[in-house]
Enzyme design. Sequence first.
Site, PDB file in Angstrom:
ATOM      1  N   ASN A  68      39.052  36.572  -5.360  1.00 42.15           N
ATOM      2  CA  ASN A  68      38.049  35.655  -5.929  1.00 42.15           C
ATOM      3  C   ASN A  68      37.910  35.806  -7.442  1.00 42.15           C
ATOM      4  O   ASN A  68      37.556  34.852  -8.129  1.00 42.15           O
ATOM      5  CB  ASN A  68      36.687  35.872  -5.258  1.00 42.15           C
ATOM      6  CG  ASN A  68      36.293  37.325  -5.151  1.00 42.15           C
ATOM      7  OD1 ASN A  68      37.095  38.152  -4.701  1.00 42.15           O
ATOM      8  ND2 ASN A  68      35.101  37.651  -5.557  1.00 42.15           N
ATOM      9  N   GLN A  78      38.654  32.382   0.005  1.00 46.42           N
ATOM     10  CA  GLN A  78      39.041  31.629  -1.199  1.00 46.42           C
ATOM     11  C   GLN A  78      40.196  30.657  -0.967  1.00 46.42           C
ATOM     12  O   GLN A  78      40.438  29.791  -1.803  1.00 46.42           O
ATOM     13  CB  GLN A  78      39.404  32.600  -2.339  1.00 46.42           C
ATOM     14  CG  GLN A  78      38.212  33.364  -2.901  1.00 46.42           C
ATOM     15  CD  GLN A  78      37.247  32.483  -3.695  1.00 46.42           C
ATOM     16  OE1 GLN A  78      37.603  31.421  -4.202  1.00 46.42           O
ATOM     17  NE2 GLN A  78      36.001  32.918  -3.799  1.00 46.42           N
ATOM     18  N   ALA A  97      32.414  27.718   4.646  1.00 48.48           N
ATOM     19  CA  ALA A  97      32.447  26.276   4.358  1.00 48.48           C
ATOM     20  C   ALA A  97      32.114  25.924   2.910  1.00 48.48           C
ATOM     21  O   ALA A  97      32.695  25.004   2.340  1.00 48.48           O
ATOM     22  CB  ALA A  97      31.484  25.551   5.295  1.00 48.48           C
ATOM     23  N   THR A 132      21.310  30.774  17.676  1.00 47.72           N
ATOM     24  CA  THR A 132      21.501  29.343  17.911  1.00 47.72           C
ATOM     25  C   THR A 132      22.487  28.791  16.880  1.00 47.72           C
ATOM     26  O   THR A 132      22.337  29.068  15.685  1.00 47.72           O
ATOM     27  CB  THR A 132      20.147  28.611  17.781  1.00 47.72           C
ATOM     28  OG1 THR A 132      19.240  29.210  18.712  1.00 47.72           O
ATOM     29  CG2 THR A 132      20.278  27.129  18.068  1.00 47.72           C
ATOM     30  N   CYS A 143      28.786  37.314  -7.179  1.00 45.74           N
ATOM     31  CA  CYS A 143      27.767  38.260  -6.705  1.00 45.74           C
ATOM     32  C   CYS A 143      27.502  39.382  -7.689  1.00 45.74           C
ATOM     33  O   CYS A 143      26.438  39.989  -7.677  1.00 45.74           O
ATOM     34  CB  CYS A 143      28.139  38.825  -5.344  1.00 45.74           C
ATOM     35  SG  CYS A 143      29.824  38.670  -4.882  1.00 45.74           S
TER      36      CYS A 143
HETATM   37  N1  PLP Z   1      35.148  36.921   0.617  1.00 42.90           N
HETATM   38  C1  PLP Z   1      35.547  36.409  -0.553  1.00 42.90           C
HETATM   39  C2  PLP Z   1      36.952  36.576  -1.002  1.00 42.90           C
HETATM   40  C3  PLP Z   1      34.633  35.686  -1.350  1.00 42.90           C
HETATM   41  O1  PLP Z   1      35.043  35.173  -2.506  1.00 42.90           O
HETATM   42  C4  PLP Z   1      33.300  35.537  -0.883  1.00 42.90           C
HETATM   43  C5  PLP Z   1      32.311  34.834  -1.722  1.00 42.90           C
HETATM   44  O2  PLP Z   1      32.474  34.678  -2.906  1.00 42.90           O
HETATM   45  C6  PLP Z   1      32.943  36.081   0.364  1.00 42.90           C
HETATM   46  C7  PLP Z   1      33.893  36.773   1.087  1.00 42.90           C
HETATM   47  C8  PLP Z   1      31.563  35.900   0.910  1.00 42.90           C
HETATM   48  O3  PLP Z   1      31.391  34.572   1.342  1.00 42.90           O
HETATM   49  P1  PLP Z   1      29.922  33.914   1.520  1.00 42.90           P
HETATM   50  O4  PLP Z   1      29.436  33.562   0.156  1.00 42.90           O
HETATM   51  O5  PLP Z   1      30.154  32.703   2.364  1.00 42.90           O
HETATM   52  O6  PLP Z   1      29.066  34.907   2.206  1.00 42.90           O
END
Ligand code: PLP
Length: 373
Positions: A144, A172, A193, A230, A317
């Site tokens: 990412n 990704q 999604a 659910t 993040c």
């Molecule tokens: N894995 C990768 C490679 C990601 O880039 C991300 C989010 O940026 C995630 C997992 C986590 O996904 P989500 O934001 O849907 O929790």
Amino acid sequence: MERFYFDTSATYPLRESAYHAMVPWLQDICGNSGSTHAYGQTAKNALEQYRRVISELLGCFPDELVFTSGGTESCQLAVRGVMSALKPDQRWVSSSVAEHPAVTRTAKLCDYWQYHQLDITSIAAPILNQIPHGGLLCVMAANNEVGTLSDLDLAKNAALQSSSLLFVDAVQTTGSIPIQLDQSGIDLMAASAHKFGGPLGIGLLYIRRGTSFVSPSTGGGQEAGRRSGTVNLPGIAGMTAALSESLCDRESKNQRLTVMRNRLKDNLSQIDGLLITGAPINRLPGHISCVLDGVSADIALAALDAVGICAGSGSACSSGLGIPSAVHMALGLTATQALGALRFSYGDYLSDKQFECALTTIQGTLSRLATLR
Ligand code: PLP
């Protein structure tokens, strides 16, 4: 001022087809697919129909798909579900620092398993020959932060040689790099999604038939006991439409995104002190990453935002934490360089005219910052 969105790796704008697919489930009574009355049965039939469509798009059986709340939950479910099922002496999780925290932080919890950190010389070619026997090998399909695609054949062979199960975090790549799961050698795969134009808060975990898996998800036992709760039918409707749309004409879309990426790369490369990061060729089509030496990402992103460019600093993040990313450090950058990591990610919604306009603005803004260092 017109704004240009260059942060699809964080989240992709909702596709119109996804919006329209969700509306009926939000306007009328959306029954619980576990209820026996007419609304419940309508929901149940629709749920299984969406599952069938997605399974055809990904090349797997419908019952191999488990709907979750997104990428993070799918990654956690994969690691925990496999660890719960393996014999005690096989409870190993192997991954590299390149993995998303949804994988590494779950793997390092080591509740009742062991963790093996893989060295990486480059994200495209992790050293996979020292994987413990048995266990779970976790490899992301694309990183990412720097957009590099992993060599999934290498990962498949390493998993075979070490008798490990292979989990691929395809958050990704799903929707932009087509996959035929039944021929991939992958045992489990996560997708989300909102990374390909579906709504937020919905994702899936593929679990190949016969894979050792005991779900840690306790509750009502939905999704054949693999994920309780659910199901989010409006979300699943939106995800199905977004996946169909994003995979349609994928080759020509990727060609166009790659031409745009090369233009962006050529322009950025002319800037004094700017270093392009990640693999030059084997990378996501709509993704370019770089560091501007001596300029922190916070300053560069604020300057870009002020002129209408919405970009990212590597990982959504961890942005704003002031900690250099482990991925950039593993790539050999200094901490100062790593703190200047920028990411431009975009999709087929950008017109050629918008892209050209954005290109000039990005180059002008970063060039100006480079002279101020
Ligand atoms: N894995 C990768 C490679 C990601 O880039 C991300 C989010 O940026 C995630 C997992 C986590 O996904 P989500 O934001 O849907 O929790």
